[in-house]
Design an enzyme around this catalytic site. Structure first.
Site, PDB file in Angstrom:
ATOM      1  N   ARG A 298     -17.515 -21.894  -1.789  1.00  0.00           N
ATOM      2  CA  ARG A 298     -16.226 -22.542  -1.540  1.00  0.00           C
ATOM      3  C   ARG A 298     -15.652 -23.147  -2.813  1.00  0.00           C
ATOM      4  O   ARG A 298     -14.434 -23.171  -3.013  1.00  0.00           O
ATOM      5  CB  ARG A 298     -16.387 -23.609  -0.457  1.00  0.00           C
TER       6      ARG A 298
ATOM      7  N   GLN B 211      10.099 -17.234  -3.456  1.00  0.00           N
ATOM      8  CA  GLN B 211      11.447 -17.779  -3.275  1.00  0.00           C
ATOM      9  C   GLN B 211      12.200 -17.878  -4.602  1.00  0.00           C
ATOM     10  O   GLN B 211      13.383 -17.539  -4.689  1.00  0.00           O
ATOM     11  CB  GLN B 211      11.362 -19.151  -2.602  1.00  0.00           C
TER      12      GLN B 211
ATOM     13  N   GLU C  56     -15.098 -17.682   3.978  1.00  0.00           N
ATOM     14  CA  GLU C  56     -16.019 -18.735   3.510  1.00  0.00           C
ATOM     15  C   GLU C  56     -15.869 -20.009   4.338  1.00  0.00           C
ATOM     16  O   GLU C  56     -16.047 -21.122   3.849  1.00  0.00           O
ATOM     17  CB  GLU C  56     -15.821 -19.021   2.015  1.00  0.00           C
TER      18      GLU C  56
ATOM     19  N   GLY D 215      14.763 -11.664  -4.251  1.00  0.00           N
ATOM     20  CA  GLY D 215      14.463 -10.304  -3.813  1.00  0.00           C
ATOM     21  C   GLY D 215      13.387  -9.646  -4.642  1.00  0.00           C
ATOM     22  O   GLY D 215      12.568  -8.871  -4.131  1.00  0.00           O
TER      23      GLY D 215
ATOM     24  N   ARG E 182      16.563 -15.720 -15.430  1.00  0.00           N
ATOM     25  CA  ARG E 182      17.488 -15.299 -14.378  1.00  0.00           C
ATOM     26  C   ARG E 182      18.734 -16.193 -14.375  1.00  0.00           C
ATOM     27  O   ARG E 182      18.622 -17.423 -14.401  1.00  0.00           O
ATOM     28  CB  ARG E 182      16.787 -15.378 -13.020  1.00  0.00           C
TER      29      ARG E 182
ATOM     30  N   GLY F 238     -18.668 -15.984  13.750  1.00  0.00           N
ATOM     31  CA  GLY F 238     -17.702 -16.148  12.673  1.00  0.00           C
ATOM     32  C   GLY F 238     -17.729 -17.606  12.247  1.00  0.00           C
ATOM     33  O   GLY F 238     -18.604 -18.040  11.502  1.00  0.00           O
TER      34      GLY F 238
ATOM     35  N   GLU G  33     -21.016 -12.192  12.029  1.00  0.00           N
ATOM     36  CA  GLU G  33     -21.168 -11.189  13.089  1.00  0.00           C
ATOM     37  C   GLU G  33     -19.994 -11.317  14.054  1.00  0.00           C
ATOM     38  O   GLU G  33     -19.176 -12.240  13.943  1.00  0.00           O
ATOM     39  CB  GLU G  33     -22.485 -11.396  13.839  1.00  0.00           C
TER      40      GLU G  33
ATOM     41  N   GLU H  45     -10.029 -25.010   9.227  1.00  0.00           N
ATOM     42  CA  GLU H  45     -10.312 -25.913  10.343  1.00  0.00           C
ATOM     43  C   GLU H  45     -11.780 -26.341  10.319  1.00  0.00           C
ATOM     44  O   GLU H  45     -12.111 -27.505  10.578  1.00  0.00           O
ATOM     45  CB  GLU H  45      -9.969 -25.224  11.666  1.00  0.00           C
TER      46      GLU H  45
END
Length: 381
Positions: free
Chosen positions: A239, A332, A359, A336, A264, A132, A128, A363
């Site tokens: 999770r 990377q 989920e 490009g 490449r 959170g 809500e 932290e």
């Protein structure tokens, strides 16, 4: 000690889902992202092959592969499309699983069976505006009126909210937070417009309004006032499945990056010969090895009915953090072209970021881990 090895049935499941992903998901993954919608035809096909209930026992409409099988399936789906993996996770691992874990036998027969078969689509309604990370602070109310519960309130950031047939809802009663099953066709239930997001665009995310929604008394999941425990146990599995999806995306990015690096050429040689590129590929491989190890170690413990709250928090934290690094390295290495929508790498980069937020933020995961470490005086057995 034992060999880290999948069974023949689990390998067959992986092969089946991988083939499905290669043939049915990867060819349309870019369109899913651009259209911000998963085609109903794809959802129906996922139901037909049993992916939408792969973890549940056959007696409840599932495929009987448990959490290990679910992680295998999510890993392979995420190699093609994180939006589709997110849709499946919200439907199966949290939306339906809340009913499976906490519901009566009658509720499971009535709802888990059609959900596992993909006849219904599920969602999980906890978050809500003021609930959170502080998920205990839910304001949505449920009041018993005769033989019906009457639910009023608003939910936010509900994955599958706009397409679900059945939702697991957490609301406050006189006894505390309780969990309920609500059919979305019930009068008073409405889903708001889909959120416009950075990534996982094909997964619809909606606000939900409950305006005097009346449901049968029997649609209470478990006991009145004990719903928060159901939510937390459900998120343990969620999770873990999220970590498996991160693992699949990471594996896909390593393969794409390795192939591109070998093809490449710069300075008259393949860029795979440059140590800078090799070190990024090596770091990606190290993280993937760790991700795979903790995902399936924890999934086995989940299937053995062990308490895996700390472990699933570790899986969620490590796998989501690692995927962000891996996606960045992939961009990377591609240079490009990695920033161009011509290749899927930039989509994976955008899709990756949400995993450190939903989920339970990373932290919050560290808080869960720390509390358990302190409770056990640092012993992790």
């Amino acid at each position: 000690m034992f060999e880290f090895k999948f069974t023949e049935e689990q390998n067959m499941l992986r092969d089946m889902v991988r083939d499905f992903c290669n043939n049915e998901i990867k060819p349309i993954a870019k369109k899913i992202d651009e259209d911000e919608k998963i085609p109903r035809e794809l959802i129906n096909k996922l139901a037909e092959i049993g992916v939408l209930g792969v973890s549940f026992p056959e007696e409840y409409g599932g495929s009987g592969f448990g959490e290990v099988g679910y992680c295998i399936s999510q890993e392979e789906i995420a190699r093609g499309c994180m939006s589709t993996a997110t849709f499946i996770g919200a439907h199966q691992s949290i939306g339906t699983n809340a009913i499976y874990l906490g519901g009566s036998e009658e509720l499971k027969k009535k709802y888990v069976v059609p959900l596992a078969k993909g006849e219904y689509i599920g969602a999980f309604c906890l978050t809500e505006a003021q609930a959170g990370s502080d998920s205990f602070n839910v304001k949505t109310r449920a009041k018993l009126d005769g033989n019906e519960w009457v639910i009023n309130g608003d939910k936010l950031w509900i994955t599958n909210g706009g397409i679900a047939d059945v939702v697991s809802v957490f609301a406050r009663t006189d006894k505390g937070i309780s969990a309920f099953v609500v059919e979305t066709k019930t009068p008073g239930f409405s889903a708001g417009p889909a959120e416009k997001k950075m990534g996982i665009k094909g997964s619809t995310t909606n606000p939900i309004i409950f305006d005097n929604v009346r449901i049968p008394k029997e649609n209470l999941i478990g006991h009145d006032g004990r719903g928060f425990l159901v939510a937390m146990k459900t998120l343990d599995a969620g999770r873990l499945g999220l970590g498996a999806a991160c693992l699949g995306a990471a594996k896909e990015l390593l393969e794409l990056s390795t192939k591109y690096a070998k093809e490449r050429e710069q300075f008259d040689t393949s860029i795979s010969n440059f140590q800078a590129i090799q070190f990024m590929l090596a770091e990606m491989a190290i993280m993937i090895f760790n991700m795979e190890s903790i995902v399936y170690r924890t999934a086995v413990e989940y299937d053995l009915k062990k308490n895996i709250s700390r472990q699933s928090a570790m899986v969620k934290y490590y796998c989501s953090e690692s995927l962000d690094v891996i996606a960045d390295y992939a961009v990377q290495i591609h240079g490009g072209m990695g920033y161009s929508r011509e290749l899927p790498v930039e989509r994976f980069y955008r899709d990756s970021r949400i995993n450190r937020i939903f989920e339970g933020t990373n932290e919050i995961q560290k808080g869960i881990i720390a509390r358990d470490v302190l409770k056990r005086n640092g012993r992790l057995e």
